[in-house]
Scaffold this motif. Sequence first.
Motif, PDB file in Angstrom:
ATOM      1  N   LEU A 162      44.958  88.007  27.303  1.00 42.89           N
ATOM      2  CA  LEU A 162      43.035  88.471  27.494  1.00 42.89           C
ATOM      3  C   LEU A 162      43.002  90.304  27.346  1.00 42.89           C
ATOM      4  N   PHE A 163      41.755  90.122  26.283  1.00 47.28           N
ATOM      5  CA  PHE A 163      41.315  91.896  25.987  1.00 47.28           C
ATOM      6  C   PHE A 163      42.739  91.598  24.862  1.00 47.28           C
ATOM      7  N   LYS A 188      34.257  86.087  31.841  1.00 47.76           N
ATOM      8  CA  LYS A 188      34.046  84.752  31.452  1.00 47.76           C
ATOM      9  C   LYS A 188      34.625  83.987  31.038  1.00 47.76           C
ATOM     10  N   LEU A 189      35.636  83.685  31.328  1.00 49.14           N
ATOM     11  CA  LEU A 189      36.260  82.866  30.487  1.00 49.14           C
ATOM     12  C   LEU A 189      35.116  81.427  30.534  1.00 49.14           C
ATOM     13  N   SER A 194      38.144  85.261  37.438  1.00 52.13           N
ATOM     14  CA  SER A 194      38.357  84.468  35.832  1.00 52.13           C
ATOM     15  C   SER A 194      38.641  82.979  35.737  1.00 52.13           C
ATOM     16  N   ALA A 195      39.409  83.800  35.036  1.00 48.22           N
ATOM     17  CA  ALA A 195      41.165  82.881  34.222  1.00 48.22           C
ATOM     18  C   ALA A 195      41.404  81.719  35.869  1.00 48.22           C
ATOM     19  N   LEU A 196      41.881  82.579  37.548  1.00 55.55           N
ATOM     20  CA  LEU A 196      42.187  81.542  37.806  1.00 55.55           C
ATOM     21  C   LEU A 196      41.148  80.351  38.334  1.00 55.55           C
ATOM     22  N   ALA A 197      39.415  81.013  38.355  1.00 58.70           N
ATOM     23  CA  ALA A 197      38.837  80.160  39.113  1.00 58.70           C
ATOM     24  C   ALA A 197      38.481  78.840  37.606  1.00 58.70           C
ATOM     25  N   ARG A 257      36.836  84.349  20.498  1.00 53.94           N
ATOM     26  CA  ARG A 257      35.363  85.252  20.808  1.00 53.94           C
ATOM     27  C   ARG A 257      34.828  84.954  22.233  1.00 53.94           C
ATOM     28  N   ARG A 258      35.562  85.695  23.210  1.00 58.77           N
ATOM     29  CA  ARG A 258      34.560  85.848  24.684  1.00 58.77           C
ATOM     30  C   ARG A 258      34.825  87.152  25.184  1.00 58.77           C
TER      31      ARG A 258
END
Length: 189
Positions: free
Chosen positions: A57-58, A111-112, A140-143, A106-107
Amino acid sequence: MRIIGGKYRGLKLAELGAGDADAHLRPTSDRVREAIFNLLINGSHGADLDGARVLDLFAGTGALGLEALSRGAAHCTFVDDGAAARALMRANIEKTHTMGCTRVFRRDATKLGDNRGPGFSLVFLDPPYGKGMGEAALASALAGGWIAPDARIMWEEASPQLAPEGFELLDQRRYGETHVTLLRRKKAP
């Protein structure tokens, strides 16, 4: 920047060049990357990279995820919303010939949305420092089902980070201005 270890050891990655001033690219130095992988592989709470599914991520240049692939990971999904970063990632993916085991999204990492595949066993989290984006991305990744039970999360930030709910702190280290926090996702009771 170079790949530090594994089958692509010594491979020089794409240069940042003048880059895009708005991209805020801050690649993890070779020294810090080597320390991170030593902690992951040799640490008492480390992760087995063989066959691992990695979420970067990032992702920026993609150096962390590509280092994991070099050391035995089976797949890496890179997430970054910057055009300059994605161009560098694609160049580095081509240099390592890892097109078949990588995906680039591209995200916005905060807000995944929902993950449509299996969860990831190793997550690299290297947000812009001091903006609170790391915790938002982790939530966001967990949810969204991106993080597998018992996954390891390697979080780089300007200060030590606390373990958010659902995670346990395994280790923290400081390398110059970079603080590295190693977390594990707790298994559901």
